[in-house]
Design a protein around this motif. Structure first.
Motif, PDB file in Angstrom:
ATOM      1  N   HIS A 151      10.967  -0.753  -4.046  1.00 11.16           N
ATOM      2  CA  HIS A 151      11.194  -1.610  -5.217  1.00 11.16           C
ATOM      3  C   HIS A 151      12.431  -2.490  -5.001  1.00 11.16           C
ATOM      4  N   GLU A 152      13.470  -1.908  -4.428  1.00 15.76           N
ATOM      5  CA  GLU A 152      14.688  -2.685  -4.164  1.00 15.76           C
ATOM      6  C   GLU A 152      14.403  -3.808  -3.166  1.00 15.76           C
ATOM      7  N   LYS A 153      13.624  -3.505  -2.150  1.00 14.61           N
ATOM      8  CA  LYS A 153      13.283  -4.519  -1.144  1.00 14.61           C
ATOM      9  C   LYS A 153      12.529  -5.687  -1.770  1.00 14.61           C
ATOM     10  N   ASP A 154      11.733  -5.393  -2.793  1.00 14.08           N
ATOM     11  CA  ASP A 154      10.965  -6.431  -3.478  1.00 14.08           C
ATOM     12  C   ASP A 154      11.726  -7.048  -4.659  1.00 14.08           C
ATOM     13  N   LYS A 155      13.039  -6.730  -4.744  1.00 16.20           N
ATOM     14  CA  LYS A 155      13.899  -7.266  -5.818  1.00 16.20           C
ATOM     15  C   LYS A 155      13.456  -6.801  -7.204  1.00 16.20           C
ATOM     16  N   GLU A 156      12.785  -5.668  -7.276  1.00 10.60           N
ATOM     17  CA  GLU A 156      12.372  -5.085  -8.555  1.00 10.60           C
ATOM     18  C   GLU A 156      13.433  -4.063  -8.960  1.00 10.60           C
ATOM     19  N   LEU A 157      14.551  -4.578  -9.451  1.00 12.63           N
ATOM     20  CA  LEU A 157      15.740  -3.756  -9.643  1.00 12.63           C
ATOM     21  C   LEU A 157      15.562  -2.722 -10.747  1.00 12.63           C
ATOM     22  N   SER A 175       0.830  -1.205   0.000  1.00 12.58           N
ATOM     23  CA  SER A 175       0.000   0.000   0.000  1.00 12.58           C
ATOM     24  C   SER A 175       0.866   1.257   0.000  1.00 12.58           C
ATOM     25  N   ALA A 176       1.991   1.203   0.719  1.00 10.32           N
ATOM     26  CA  ALA A 176       2.909   2.345   0.741  1.00 10.32           C
ATOM     27  C   ALA A 176       3.476   2.593  -0.653  1.00 10.32           C
ATOM     28  N   LYS A 177       3.835   1.518  -1.346  1.00 11.18           N
ATOM     29  CA  LYS A 177       4.384   1.652  -2.692  1.00 11.18           C
ATOM     30  C   LYS A 177       3.379   2.325  -3.625  1.00 11.18           C
ATOM     31  N   GLN A 178       2.126   1.899  -3.543  1.00 12.21           N
ATOM     32  CA  GLN A 178       1.088   2.476  -4.377  1.00 12.21           C
ATOM     33  C   GLN A 178       0.883   3.953  -4.046  1.00 12.21           C
ATOM     34  N   ALA A 179       0.880   4.296  -2.756  1.00  6.39           N
ATOM     35  CA  ALA A 179       0.665   5.682  -2.351  1.00  6.39           C
ATOM     36  C   ALA A 179       1.839   6.573  -2.763  1.00  6.39           C
ATOM     37  N   TYR A 180       3.064   6.057  -2.647  1.00 11.10           N
ATOM     38  CA  TYR A 180       4.224   6.832  -3.108  1.00 11.10           C
ATOM     39  C   TYR A 180       4.147   7.066  -4.615  1.00 11.10           C
ATOM     40  N   LEU A 181       3.706   6.054  -5.350  1.00 13.30           N
ATOM     41  CA  LEU A 181       3.551   6.210  -6.796  1.00 13.30           C
ATOM     42  C   LEU A 181       2.532   7.303  -7.104  1.00 13.30           C
ATOM     43  N   GLU A 182       1.412   7.300  -6.391  1.00 18.27           N
ATOM     44  CA  GLU A 182       0.400   8.339  -6.573  1.00 18.27           C
ATOM     45  C   GLU A 182       0.972   9.716  -6.230  1.00 18.27           C
ATOM     46  N   ALA A 183       1.795   9.760  -5.185  1.00 21.19           N
ATOM     47  CA  ALA A 183       2.395  11.033  -4.778  1.00 21.19           C
ATOM     48  C   ALA A 183       3.334  11.575  -5.853  1.00 21.19           C
ATOM     49  N   THR A 184       4.106  10.679  -6.489  1.00 18.31           N
ATOM     50  CA  THR A 184       5.019  11.130  -7.546  1.00 18.31           C
ATOM     51  C   THR A 184       4.254  11.558  -8.791  1.00 18.31           C
ATOM     52  N   GLU A 185       3.111  10.927  -9.032  1.00 20.69           N
ATOM     53  CA  GLU A 185       2.290  11.335 -10.179  1.00 20.69           C
ATOM     54  C   GLU A 185       1.681  12.714  -9.933  1.00 20.69           C
ATOM     55  N   ALA A 186       1.292  12.975  -8.676  1.00 20.88           N
ATOM     56  CA  ALA A 186       0.712  14.276  -8.334  1.00 20.88           C
ATOM     57  C   ALA A 186       1.783  15.359  -8.274  1.00 20.88           C
ATOM     58  N   ASP A 187       2.990  14.978  -7.850  1.00 12.84           N
ATOM     59  CA  ASP A 187       4.097  15.939  -7.762  1.00 12.84           C
ATOM     60  C   ASP A 187       5.394  15.237  -8.157  1.00 12.84           C
ATOM     61  N   PRO A 188       5.758  15.284  -9.446  1.00 11.24           N
ATOM     62  CA  PRO A 188       6.982  14.614  -9.921  1.00 11.24           C
ATOM     63  C   PRO A 188       8.254  15.161  -9.286  1.00 11.24           C
ATOM     64  N   ALA A 237       9.585  11.131  -2.127  1.00 11.31           N
ATOM     65  CA  ALA A 237       8.682  10.068  -2.587  1.00 11.31           C
ATOM     66  C   ALA A 237       9.396   9.139  -3.560  1.00 11.31           C
ATOM     67  N   TRP A 238      10.180   9.699  -4.487  1.00 11.41           N
ATOM     68  CA  TRP A 238      10.941   8.872  -5.433  1.00 11.41           C
ATOM     69  C   TRP A 238      11.946   7.987  -4.706  1.00 11.41           C
ATOM     70  N   LYS A 239      12.625   8.550  -3.718  1.00 13.33           N
ATOM     71  CA  LYS A 239      13.624   7.769  -2.969  1.00 13.33           C
ATOM     72  C   LYS A 239      12.987   6.595  -2.226  1.00 13.33           C
ATOM     73  N   ASN A 240      11.900   6.892  -1.515  1.00 13.29           N
ATOM     74  CA  ASN A 240      11.239   5.825  -0.758  1.00 13.29           C
ATOM     75  C   ASN A 240      10.637   4.772  -1.687  1.00 13.29           C
ATOM     76  N   LEU A 241      10.122   5.224  -2.820  1.00 14.88           N
ATOM     77  CA  LEU A 241       9.586   4.275  -3.802  1.00 14.88           C
ATOM     78  C   LEU A 241      10.704   3.388  -4.335  1.00 14.88           C
ATOM     79  N   GLY A 242      11.868   3.983  -4.586  1.00 17.69           N
ATOM     80  CA  GLY A 242      13.016   3.200  -5.037  1.00 17.69           C
ATOM     81  C   GLY A 242      13.445   2.162  -4.008  1.00 17.69           C
ATOM     82  N   ARG A 243      13.441   2.554  -2.737  1.00 16.88           N
ATOM     83  CA  ARG A 243      13.832   1.611  -1.672  1.00 16.88           C
ATOM     84  C   ARG A 243      12.855   0.438  -1.589  1.00 16.88           C
TER      85      ARG A 243
END
Length: 290
Positions: free
Chosen positions: A201-207, A175-188, A193-199
């Protein structure tokens, strides 16, 4: 029991009721001091059934909400999605549809989905409550209050970021990943938000996705050392993963070749397991060198 008639029988033991976390579920406990705990072996089953009842209730809300959304009854759909999410906050797809309903309702009425000064002024008390709950680390309650504000401003970048942070604090990573994605879409330009989203994705092995997030950070701030380090480490991990997959594929191919060669060589020879194992090792070694 009439006075003086002796101790109360177990059948008429006085009871009290302890309300559980789930509305509508009541558990009964005995106050009889002589009654041992093993008289209630089904207690754990009550806890399990409460969870099942909660999930069934949430599913019911979401089913009705989906139907309302299809009929473009946005107000009713939003209300039902919110009720379901208060029971089960981890339903990411349903939260996406809630956001769709909120945006569609506002767009239909010709309003702004990002909210403005007037919207925030009208909801000053709600925004104050959201901030206070965050300071008190009452994240479960904060999530509910943020969703209330998002009903009038579903693409408000600041509140979407706060929602993501609250999900992260309660270990709801998807849910956090989805909300961060929405946040980056609202404010690129929201680099946090980009940093936390990257972390995440890394935790989920989505390199690939993680690298893309950090690339956005580096593009906005070339001197950001954290972004540069993250991209180097992720690129190295990505390369190692590719090498690992290639090695595995080559090893599998090598095993197949060895088996085919052995079958051809021993087609007319008597079977000898020790001899076959030795030949397999020799062929595999030769094939690997090749």
């Amino acid at each position: 029991e009439p006075q003086g008639s002796g101790p109360a029988s177990p059948r008429h033991s006085p009871v009290f009721f302890d309300l559980g976390l789930s509305p509508g579920l009541v558990r009964e406990k005995s106050q009889d001091p002589g009654m041992p705990n093993h008289r209630f072996p089904h207690w754990g089953n009550h806890m399990m059934s409460r969870r099942e009842e909660d999930m069934a209730a949430a599913d019911n809300f979401f089913t009705k909400a989906d139907q309302a959304l299809k009929k473009k009854n946005f107000d009713y759909a939003i209300e039902l999605y919110q009720q379901g999410l208060q029971i089960d906050a981890d339903r990411m797809e349903e939260r996406k549809r809630l956001r769709q309903a909120q945006i569609a309702r506002i767009m239909t009425n010709g309003g702004s989905t990002t909210g403005g000064g007037l919207t925030k002024m009208k909801n000053a008390l709600l925004l104050g409550s959201i901030k206070k709950l965050g300071m008190q680390k009452k994240y479960e309650e904060q999530i509910i209050e943020i969703e209330k504000f998002l009903c009038v401003a579903p693409q408000s970048a600041g509140e979407l970021f706060q929602l993501a942070e609250a999900f992260l604090a309660t270990d709801r990573m998807a849910s956090a990943k989805q909300a961060y994605l929405e946040a980056t879409e609202a404010d690129p330009n929201n680099m946090d938000a980009w940093k936390n989203l990257g972390r995440l994705h890394e935790k989920d092995k989505e390199l690939d996705e993680a690298i893309a997030c950090w690339e956005r950070v580096r593009a906005a701030s070339p001197s950001d050392g954290e972004a540069g380090k993250a991209i180097r480490n992720l690129s190295a991990a990505q390369m190692m993963a590719k090498i690992g997959r290639a090695t595995s594929e080559l090893q599998s191919h090598s095993d197949i070749v060895c088996r085919l060669l052995l079958e051809k060589k021993n087609k007319h020879a008597p079977y000898n397991s020790a001899n076959e194992a030795r030949q397999h090792t020799q062929l595999r070694s030769s094939n690997n060198k090749t």
